[in-house]
Design a protein around this motif. Structure first.
Motif, mmCIF file in Angstrom:
data_model
loop_
_atom_site.group_PDB
_atom_site.id
_atom_site.type_symbol
_atom_site.label_atom_id
_atom_site.label_comp_id
_atom_site.label_asym_id
_atom_site.label_seq_id
_atom_site.Cartn_x
_atom_site.Cartn_y
_atom_site.Cartn_z
ATOM 1 N N LEU A 30 0.807 -1.222 0.000
ATOM 2 C CA LEU A 30 0.000 0.000 0.000
ATOM 3 C C LEU A 30 0.838 1.269 0.000
ATOM 4 O O LEU A 30 0.316 2.350 0.168
ATOM 5 C CB LEU A 30 -0.943 0.015 1.208
ATOM 6 C CG LEU A 30 -1.869 -1.183 1.345
ATOM 7 C CD1 LEU A 30 -2.806 -0.998 2.527
ATOM 8 C CD2 LEU A 30 -2.653 -1.415 0.059
ATOM 9 N N LYS A 31 2.127 1.151 -0.181
ATOM 10 C CA LYS A 31 3.008 2.325 -0.135
ATOM 11 C C LYS A 31 2.899 3.179 -1.387
ATOM 12 O O LYS A 31 3.290 4.329 -1.390
ATOM 13 C CB LYS A 31 4.460 1.873 0.063
ATOM 14 C CG LYS A 31 4.679 1.132 1.355
ATOM 15 C CD LYS A 31 6.070 0.539 1.415
ATOM 16 C CE LYS A 31 6.166 -0.381 2.620
ATOM 17 N NZ LYS A 31 7.289 -1.299 2.526
ATOM 18 N N THR A 32 2.374 2.634 -2.443
ATOM 19 C CA THR A 32 2.291 3.359 -3.709
ATOM 20 C C THR A 32 1.011 4.199 -3.773
ATOM 21 O O THR A 32 0.012 3.877 -3.142
ATOM 22 C CB THR A 32 2.322 2.384 -4.910
ATOM 23 O OG1 THR A 32 2.314 3.139 -6.118
ATOM 24 C CG2 THR A 32 1.136 1.440 -4.891
ATOM 25 N N VAL A 33 1.100 5.290 -4.507
ATOM 26 C CA VAL A 33 -0.081 6.103 -4.760
ATOM 27 C C VAL A 33 -0.476 6.030 -6.237
ATOM 28 O O VAL A 33 -1.325 6.781 -6.686
ATOM 29 C CB VAL A 33 0.129 7.571 -4.327
ATOM 30 C CG1 VAL A 33 0.244 7.667 -2.822
ATOM 31 C CG2 VAL A 33 1.342 8.183 -5.012
ATOM 32 N N THR A 34 0.180 5.144 -6.964
ATOM 33 C CA THR A 34 -0.192 4.923 -8.358
ATOM 34 C C THR A 34 -0.900 3.573 -8.478
ATOM 35 O O THR A 34 -0.666 2.662 -7.695
ATOM 36 C CB THR A 34 1.038 4.931 -9.292
ATOM 37 O OG1 THR A 34 1.916 3.874 -8.906
ATOM 38 C CG2 THR A 34 1.771 6.259 -9.206
ATOM 39 N N ARG A 35 -1.732 3.484 -9.457
ATOM 40 C CA ARG A 35 -2.555 2.281 -9.622
ATOM 41 C C ARG A 35 -1.852 1.178 -10.419
ATOM 42 O O ARG A 35 -2.182 0.015 -10.270
ATOM 43 C CB ARG A 35 -3.853 2.655 -10.334
ATOM 44 C CG ARG A 35 -4.632 3.686 -9.587
ATOM 45 C CD ARG A 35 -5.787 4.214 -10.392
ATOM 46 N NE ARG A 35 -6.366 5.343 -9.672
ATOM 47 C CZ ARG A 35 -7.573 5.759 -9.828
ATOM 48 N NH1 ARG A 35 -8.369 5.158 -10.689
ATOM 49 N NH2 ARG A 35 -8.036 6.774 -9.141
ATOM 50 N N ALA A 36 -0.928 1.574 -11.268
ATOM 51 C CA ALA A 36 -0.282 0.609 -12.158
ATOM 52 C C ALA A 36 0.622 -0.348 -11.388
ATOM 53 O O ALA A 36 1.332 0.045 -10.469
ATOM 54 C CB ALA A 36 0.514 1.346 -13.223
ATOM 55 N N GLY A 37 0.568 -1.590 -11.766
ATOM 56 C CA GLY A 37 1.480 -2.584 -11.218
ATOM 57 C C GLY A 37 0.965 -3.346 -10.015
ATOM 58 O O GLY A 37 1.609 -4.304 -9.575
ATOM 59 N N LEU A 38 -0.178 -2.960 -9.465
ATOM 60 C CA LEU A 38 -0.679 -3.646 -8.271
ATOM 61 C C LEU A 38 -1.293 -5.008 -8.586
ATOM 62 O O LEU A 38 -1.430 -5.846 -7.697
ATOM 63 C CB LEU A 38 -1.700 -2.776 -7.534
ATOM 64 C CG LEU A 38 -1.121 -1.554 -6.813
ATOM 65 C CD1 LEU A 38 -2.244 -0.724 -6.197
ATOM 66 C CD2 LEU A 38 -0.124 -1.983 -5.749
ATOM 67 N N GLY A 39 -1.635 -5.247 -9.835
ATOM 68 C CA GLY A 39 -2.242 -6.526 -10.202
ATOM 69 C C GLY A 39 -1.351 -7.720 -9.901
ATOM 70 O O GLY A 39 -1.841 -8.794 -9.553
ATOM 71 N N ARG A 40 -0.056 -7.519 -9.988
ATOM 72 C CA ARG A 40 0.855 -8.663 -9.731
ATOM 73 C C ARG A 40 0.854 -9.065 -8.259
ATOM 74 O O ARG A 40 1.301 -10.145 -7.912
ATOM 75 C CB ARG A 40 2.259 -8.354 -10.231
ATOM 76 C CG ARG A 40 2.996 -7.287 -9.463
ATOM 77 C CD ARG A 40 4.401 -7.069 -10.072
ATOM 78 N NE ARG A 40 5.158 -6.105 -9.339
ATOM 79 C CZ ARG A 40 5.179 -4.802 -9.585
ATOM 80 N NH1 ARG A 40 4.480 -4.306 -10.570
ATOM 81 N NH2 ARG A 40 5.901 -3.986 -8.849
ATOM 82 N N PHE A 41 0.345 -8.175 -7.377
ATOM 83 C CA PHE A 41 0.264 -8.508 -5.955
ATOM 84 C C PHE A 41 -1.143 -8.951 -5.525
ATOM 85 O O PHE A 41 -1.344 -9.349 -4.377
ATOM 86 C CB PHE A 41 0.682 -7.314 -5.097
ATOM 87 C CG PHE A 41 2.052 -6.783 -5.428
ATOM 88 C CD1 PHE A 41 3.172 -7.591 -5.303
ATOM 89 C CD2 PHE A 41 2.216 -5.488 -5.885
ATOM 90 C CE1 PHE A 41 4.440 -7.112 -5.620
ATOM 91 C CE2 PHE A 41 3.479 -5.006 -6.205
ATOM 92 C CZ PHE A 41 4.588 -5.813 -6.075
ATOM 93 N N ALA A 42 -2.103 -8.862 -6.442
ATOM 94 C CA ALA A 42 -3.484 -9.230 -6.102
ATOM 95 C C ALA A 42 -3.559 -10.703 -5.687
ATOM 96 O O ALA A 42 -2.996 -11.565 -6.356
ATOM 97 C CB ALA A 42 -4.410 -8.960 -7.285
ATOM 98 N N PHE A 43 -4.201 -10.960 -4.592
ATOM 99 C CA PHE A 43 -4.408 -12.315 -4.068
ATOM 100 C C PHE A 43 -3.079 -13.060 -3.887
ATOM 101 O O PHE A 43 -2.990 -14.257 -4.138
ATOM 102 C CB PHE A 43 -5.373 -13.106 -4.969
ATOM 103 C CG PHE A 43 -6.735 -12.487 -5.043
ATOM 104 C CD1 PHE A 43 -7.625 -12.621 -3.986
ATOM 105 C CD2 PHE A 43 -7.133 -11.767 -6.154
ATOM 106 C CE1 PHE A 43 -8.887 -12.040 -4.036
ATOM 107 C CE2 PHE A 43 -8.384 -11.174 -6.218
ATOM 108 C CZ PHE A 43 -9.262 -11.313 -5.163
ATOM 109 N N GLU A 44 -2.089 -12.336 -3.443
ATOM 110 C CA GLU A 44 -0.743 -12.899 -3.295
ATOM 111 C C GLU A 44 -0.749 -14.162 -2.429
ATOM 112 O O GLU A 44 -0.077 -15.151 -2.769
ATOM 113 C CB GLU A 44 0.168 -11.835 -2.677
ATOM 114 C CG GLU A 44 1.631 -12.146 -2.712
ATOM 115 C CD GLU A 44 2.447 -10.928 -2.295
ATOM 116 O OE1 GLU A 44 2.231 -10.399 -1.176
ATOM 117 O OE2 GLU A 44 3.300 -10.504 -3.087
#
Length: 190
Positions: A30-44
């Protein structure tokens, strides 16, 4: 925001209740304020388990996610909706949703669709073999095995999704009225 009229494809079948936002996107991301790239961490955490649906090539790139009751419970982190959108999910069909998650999903162009438990169970059972269509124009969910279910969605949210309008786009529609109000307010204070 991309207009959402109809989405068709495979669906990740998660026959789980109470999928919380920490499961959707763990707090350490949650440290990022951008939306791009979070999909790779979804349901980790789920992806760490062998045989999970997210690493199954059969469901690769699925635009729909199926779950049971209380999807998106827990914290109010908007990152959960960002991660799902970055994963390519355009619609989540569940028995019920956390209100905050449903709002965050809507603001990020994801349709949060509630169906009764029997309908969701039927879609989960059909998901390995059949594509699912979410048609907001026709207000129905249709499985390629011939079942269909009517969508009951807040009319305002449905219209915004169909038009691809987020809060900024809606505000900009009233730009002339807002500017006129500001000018009148400045003149009244002068």
């Amino acid at each position: 925001m991309t207009p959402f009229t109809r989405v068709c494809g495979r669906a990740y079948p998660l026959a789980l209740d109470n999928i919380d936002t920490d499961l959707i996107i763990p707090a350490e991301h949650l440290k990022t304020v951008t939306r791009a790239g979070l999909g790779r961490f979804a349901f980790e955490a789920l992806r760490a388990q062998p045989g999970n649906v997210f690493d199954d090539p059969h469901f690769a790139g699925a635009p729909i996610l199926l779950a049971l009751a209380n999807f998106g419970c827990g914290s109010s982190r908007e990152h959960a909706a960002w991660a799902l959108a970055d994963l390519g999910v355009r619609a989540v069909i569940a028995v019920s949703f956390s209100d905050i998650f449903a709002s965050n999903a809507f603001k990020n162009g994801i349709a949060a669709i509630s169906l009764d438990k029997a309908a969701v169970q039927s879609l989960i059972e059909a998901a390995p073999d059949h594509a699912i269509t979410v048609d907001l124009e026709q207000q129905l969910v249709r499985s390629a095995n011939g079942h269909f279910y009517p969508i009951h969605m807040d009319p305002f949210r449905r219209q915004c999704l169909l038009a691809g309008q987020d809060e900024i786009a809606l505000t900009l529609q009233s730009e002339a009225a807002i500017s006129a109000f500001e000018r009148a307010s400045e003149q009244a204070q002068a």
